[in-house]
Motif scaffolding. Sequence first.
Motif, PDB file in Angstrom:
ATOM      1  N   ASN A  97      -5.081   3.395   2.716  1.00 51.87           N
ATOM      2  CA  ASN A  97      -3.772   3.262   2.070  1.00 51.87           C
ATOM      3  C   ASN A  97      -3.586   1.808   1.666  1.00 51.87           C
ATOM      4  O   ASN A  97      -3.421   0.935   2.517  1.00 51.87           O
ATOM      5  CB  ASN A  97      -2.664   3.693   3.036  1.00 51.87           C
ATOM      6  N   ASP A 149      -1.507  -0.749  -1.099  1.00 47.60           N
ATOM      7  CA  ASP A 149      -0.461  -0.910  -2.105  1.00 47.60           C
ATOM      8  C   ASP A 149       0.199   0.418  -2.447  1.00 47.60           C
ATOM      9  O   ASP A 149       0.514   0.705  -3.615  1.00 47.60           O
ATOM     10  CB  ASP A 149      -1.027  -1.556  -3.382  1.00 47.60           C
ATOM     11  N   THR A 203      -1.087   3.304  -2.464  1.00 48.50           N
ATOM     12  CA  THR A 203      -2.010   4.293  -3.024  1.00 48.50           C
ATOM     13  C   THR A 203      -3.007   4.744  -1.956  1.00 48.50           C
ATOM     14  O   THR A 203      -3.647   3.914  -1.315  1.00 48.50           O
ATOM     15  CB  THR A 203      -2.789   3.696  -4.220  1.00 48.50           C
ATOM     16  N   THR A 204      -3.116   6.049  -1.767  1.00 45.11           N
ATOM     17  CA  THR A 204      -4.038   6.599  -0.779  1.00 45.11           C
ATOM     18  C   THR A 204      -5.278   7.157  -1.473  1.00 45.11           C
ATOM     19  O   THR A 204      -5.163   7.884  -2.457  1.00 45.11           O
ATOM     20  CB  THR A 204      -3.365   7.709   0.044  1.00 45.11           C
ATOM     21  N   LYS A 205      -6.439   6.778  -0.973  1.00 47.53           N
ATOM     22  CA  LYS A 205      -7.682   7.342  -1.486  1.00 47.53           C
ATOM     23  C   LYS A 205      -8.653   7.525  -0.339  1.00 47.53           C
ATOM     24  O   LYS A 205      -8.539   6.867   0.706  1.00 47.53           O
ATOM     25  CB  LYS A 205      -8.283   6.447  -2.570  1.00 47.53           C
TER      26      LYS A 205
END
Length: 589
Positions: free
Chosen positions: A232, A234, A236-238
């Motif tokens: 996680n 900023d 944004t989760t990837k």
Amino acid sequence: MDAQGRGRADDIDPADQWVLNPNTGNYELRLNPGDAPASQPAGRGAPAPRRGTGASRPGSVRDAGPGGGTGQNGSGRGAAARKDSDTRELPAQRDRRAGNRSAPPGGTSNRRKRKPRKSAKKKALYWTSGTLGFVLVAGCGGAFYLYQQLNGNISKVDVGKENPAVKDGPVNILVIGTDARSGKGNQGYGDAGSVGHADTTLLMHISKDRSNATALSIPRDMITDIPDCPTNKDGTTKTIPGERNVRFNTSLGQEDRDPGCTWRTVEKMTGLSIDHFMMADFNAVKELSEAVDGVEVCAAKPINDPKSHLHLPAGKSVVKGEQALAFVRTRHSVGTGSDLSRIQLQQQFLGSMIRKMKSGDTLTSVPKLYDLAQAATKALTVDTGIGSAGKLVDLAKDLSRVDIKNITFATVPVLDNPKDRATVVLDEAKAGPLFQMIRADHSLSKTKEKKSKGTSDDTKVPQAPADKVRVDVTNGGGPFGAAQETVDWLQNTKAAKLSTNAGNAPTKLAATRLEYAPNQADQAATLAAWMGLPKSALKKTTADAGPKVPMKLILGKDFEGPGKSIEAPTKTPDGVQNVNADDQNICAK
């Protein structure tokens, strides 16, 4: 607090001892509320408030410093403000100002009885007892004294798991030393383009009863598998795809992996559930060793390493700053010149650092404690579960219950990699029992264990012959196909022809269980010996079973395969490198 809301001097928070000096504009340390700031010249300005009279009242002006010290109107106005106050003085206050500290003859004192004054050492121990604890930082480690006002120093990373700071039961903390070259104090070491890998990693296991702890070093060049890792950043989760057969240290930094990836890698490797992580960089070693005025180390022979710039004579030396960092980084002039030799240096340094931080020399030095708190909180990056000074204080207080003599450093056992001499691979034969031992919360400390009452050899149940062992096997959490694999093993290897695959259990179990009747005790003894079942896995019913009624073996999540003992060892497996944190006779060879 007394009736007027004034805090007793013995109850002052350490943070409140930093008081604004109106003459310099700086905050200064004041150990005794009755003392003026150290830098204030004698006779200048208003005298410091007397003990117990510094509380705020209507009509008075209190200074901005948290310690209840000299007022902001301190240049002669403090006394006037008290005289102009519309708050009535108590007789006891007039008595104290007049120097009368005893009750009137024949009367009773109208003041609360003062507590006996503590010695300087006891006083320091008193107010640090709530924050004392050791937090191991890879390559430096030690005991950090954390204050609430240092909250802003701490960096944190959301790894997708948030556990409470303190819990009942064992605690597992992953401590990571990163080789990142960015940031203050980290330039000039190794590869300037390094993204920061898991250069030094320890898994700190603290026992359920807080009687012992194990710090398990994980070699950075060990080949392992890294699982998929959600990150996680900023908002944004990837998910970063996992990799097989790569160096352990690439679990951090490589492909934008965060400490949560190292967390998941260690969990997969050891089978232990991690609660928190702490990460620090090169600069932490320098700052922390400076804060405690040096750490004692020992070399069996002179060390002259041109790569780390470490030059030490044989015998004991005190290192700090750049020299301390060089000591935990050197490897070419000690042992085999490998990372495994460097791990042993780091463990020696860590144990010495903990001893120094728990010594009276550190505990009674408020400047050292404050410098240590600043250095520690600025150096740390942690998970959100302990992402504040308050939570770190709670964790440190909980962990401080462990006696240093029961802290053991060990290294994950490895073998040379036949495919690549620059790397190593896990030694399964030794690592398996070691991980099992830690999962079972067994101590690696070399202390005598108390024998339980009523466990003498003459109480052992005789074992039944293999052809008499009748058991139904079900899978209640083990690997796929575990029940059939176990039955095949029992029949073909142990000649237990009366064993049967009963399919999947209706519920999942964390631990394997054997249920048997009183008249099946001899059968249970035989099966337990074969399977390596601990006593906790044996569940005896109240009534006897019929002549052809089988026992029930439910394979739990702890089952790894037939023939692999489920019972964890109680002694450190042979060949596993380990040392005690309290051992002061360790020298680098």
